[in-house]
Design an enzyme around this catalytic site. Structure first.
Site, short mmCIF file in Angstrom:
data_model
loop_
_atom_site.label_atom_id
_atom_site.label_comp_id
_atom_site.label_asym_id
_atom_site.label_seq_id
_atom_site.Cartn_x
_atom_site.Cartn_y
_atom_site.Cartn_z
N PHE A 39 0.84 -1.19 0.00
CA PHE A 39 0.00 0.00 0.00
C PHE A 39 0.88 1.25 0.00
CE2 PHE A 39 -2.45 -3.46 1.78
CZ PHE A 39 -3.69 -3.31 1.16
N VAL A 77 2.23 -1.76 4.53
CA VAL A 77 1.97 -0.33 4.42
C VAL A 77 3.32 0.38 4.36
CG1 VAL A 77 1.06 1.66 5.66
CG2 VAL A 77 -0.20 -0.50 5.68
N CYS A 78 3.54 1.21 3.36
CA CYS A 78 4.82 1.90 3.22
C CYS A 78 5.04 2.88 4.36
CB CYS A 78 4.88 2.66 1.90
SG CYS A 78 6.30 3.77 1.81
N ILE A 79 6.18 2.77 5.01
CA ILE A 79 6.43 3.59 6.19
C ILE A 79 6.49 5.09 5.87
CG2 ILE A 79 8.96 3.25 6.08
CD1 ILE A 79 8.81 3.31 9.23
N ALA A 82 3.08 6.31 5.03
CA ALA A 82 2.23 6.24 6.23
C ALA A 82 2.51 7.41 7.17
CB ALA A 82 2.45 4.92 6.95
#
Lengths: 130, 134, 102, 102, 134, 130
Positions: A39, A77-79, A82
């Site tokens: 994501f 989820v891409c840090i 995010a």
């Protein structure tokens, strides 16, 4: 076939996440493997457990969580994305001094390397976005 | 790990949306995986590498200098579609001077931008293993 | 003045600017912002459409958005006025209402 | 088969479909999904572009997205194949790679 | 409170994005404020009121029946731009039959959709106090 | 002049929120009043205090909070849009059985009536979005 999927938009606002879900279900039904869903951009917003959609509507976040748990799919989820958008897990919240977290079950926060790795490992890489 | 041909497809202008910036973040990470990486700039994507970007007035970070660093990460194939450039009244002179140093050729500085027709670029796309679109 | 129309999309990517031009009455003001500023440039596939619209509407472009994208003020279509955020505010006050073409 | 191109934008609103057609090699497959399905309809301002593209590419449209939007299968351009999500999956497996035109 | 002319400007197709649905939610709330409300459907916005929408296959809620309820909320002015309809090969027959009952005319059922040219719609826009765009 | 502003997109992904901020600052500087900013669609995502943008980047959420507190601006997050997207305040979280909240200082959650009311009360209504 082993698939890696990238979802670039959040739930509800764009159809991208719905289409990705339908695709994943159809692929699993056909006997394929969904190796990872990454994501990115607003896509990280699929990973918040704070959503409460109307009762007569689908719950996109929960559908992802259920699908992942039923078929052992890695939801990443891409840090960096995010952090810009306010998706936090407990560890990240602690590190950043944020007083809470909202990550949904089955999602994990990790780096962009996971996207590239997905593209290398999978037979097919698909992108759903706006 | 295997080496695959990765194409990063850029079709959106910078600043109006974050896609250009976040695409660049993926490219930089991707470079560390030692894959065969190309970038394509099509449609409004060509604006991403326009010269003289100055974001002081909009309070956003000017990330265009990062494109100049791509050569150092061995990202040296930046395809720009000629038709897209022409429709916008632009020429190569309007784009940043992006280069890389060829180790195998006495560190000669070579241009990273490859101006190609739609037909030529279509052939490049056809060879890719993974296309990430932004 | 009549209505202020704002357009924040590139005319190459979307139909916002052409829709705005089709639906703006004579005497309107059109302000190009964000990715809409590409519509202000001379010598493109859409310059003729914008120049034709300038017979009936006053066209403005937001300078800070031009500069961010590296678009030179010298190459803005003659007759388009370059303004800043305070000019944007003034336009909204002078016009009767504001219509966004998203 | 060669590359599968997916287009999820209306050709009336965005340049995604025209870019895709310009950059797809002969023998490609093009699948219209989400708001992209409007590109599959006959008798529109963009039908000619799509029909011309069909000389070099196989064009598909996602039935569930057509139905959602009230677009009748009878009015889809002749020769465009209507498929469902499982057909979408099959196409991705048959083609060598997948390219999204967002 | 004062009465103002409110225009809801719809330019996006349904389902691909949520704007059509969330616009409708605003219109319904707006109706309760007893303002002079109009809706315009331009560009892909005309698809919002297409007949025979069936969302079973995409798992989303079909909200098109709500447009039929607008008449009950005294939202009776739905402007559809002729040029947008024609570019898409559509006619009034392809749109839902949207009507309202005129209390002052023995509850006669009257059409809510007003097919207008771009020039006519431009004049309508010019009279508005507030334009909300989606 | 009294302005009412509508912001339809979240922070960072689209420029809409930045432009709205610049507009509000310029309007205030010119002596105008910003009566209300209504966050709709993905715009509700401007109202999460969980964002941690990169250090060399602007913090859009904090800029809204600061501007609101300095100039007494009413920042309203649409409740229906917020529920779909996971923006929660303490009351809403309690009502919905959600184990946390992420609303940022200066923002409040309320109904769509606030948008219409804004349009009625203000001299000018502006929309920033995608």
């Amino acid at each position: 076939m082993k698939y890696s999927i990238m979802v670039n938009e959040g739930p509800y606002t764009h159809q991208a996440s719905d289409t990705a879900l339908h695709f994943c279900k159809a692929a699993l039904e056909a006997g394929h493997e969904i190796f990872r869903v990454f994501f990115y951009h607003d896509g990280v917003n699929n990973g918040t457990r704070f959503t409460v959609p109307p009762q007569d509507d689908r719950n996109i976040q929960q559908e992802w969580s259920k699908l992942a748990s039923a078929h052992d799919i890695d939801l990443v989820v891409c840090i960096a994305a995010a952090q810009r958008r306010g998706i936090m897990d407990a560890d990240e919240a602690k590190r950043q001094g944020i007083d809470g977290n909202n990550i949904a079950p089955g999602f994990r926060i990790s780096g962009l390397g996971q996207l590239i790795e997905g593209g290398i490992i999978a037979d097919r890489q698909l992108v759903f976005g706006d | 790990m295997a080496t695959k041909k990765f194409m990063f497809l850029n079709r959106k202008a910078p600043y109006g949306t974050v896609y250009a910036l976040e695409s660049l973040e993926v490219v930089l990470i991707g470079a560390a995986f030692e894959q065969d990486v190309s970038l394509a700039f099509i449609g409004d994507g060509v604006y991403q590498i326009a010269k003289n970007q100055n974001t002081d007035g909009i309070g956003m970070k000017n990330f265009s200098p990062t494109y100049k660093a791509l050569g150092d990460y061995e990202v040296t194939k930046l395809y720009v579609e000629k038709e897209s450039l022409e429709a916008r009244g632009l020429t190569l002179d309007d784009l940043m001077d992006l280069t890389w140093e060829d180790e195998d050729d006495d560190y000669a500085e070579k241009p990273s931008i490859r101006l190609v027709s739609a037909a030529e670029l279509a052939a490049v796309f056809d060879e890719q293993d993974v296309v990430l679109s932004f | 003045m009549s209505t202020l129309h704002t357009v924040n999309k590139s005319p190459f990517e979307r139909d916002s600017l052409s829709s705005c031009i089709r639906l703006a009455v004579k005497g309107s003001a059109i302000l190009l912002i964000e990715d809409g500023v590409f519509g202000a440039m001379a010598g493109t596939d859409h310059s003729d459409m914008v120049q034709a619209a300038m017979k009936d509407a006053s066209v403005y472009v937001l300078g800070p958005d031009l500069a961010a994208r590296g678009m030179s003020e010298d190459r803005v279509i003659d007759g388009i006025q370059i303004i800043d955020y305070s000019g944007f505010v003034n336009l909204t006050a002078e016009c009767n209402n504001v219509q966004s073409w998203l």
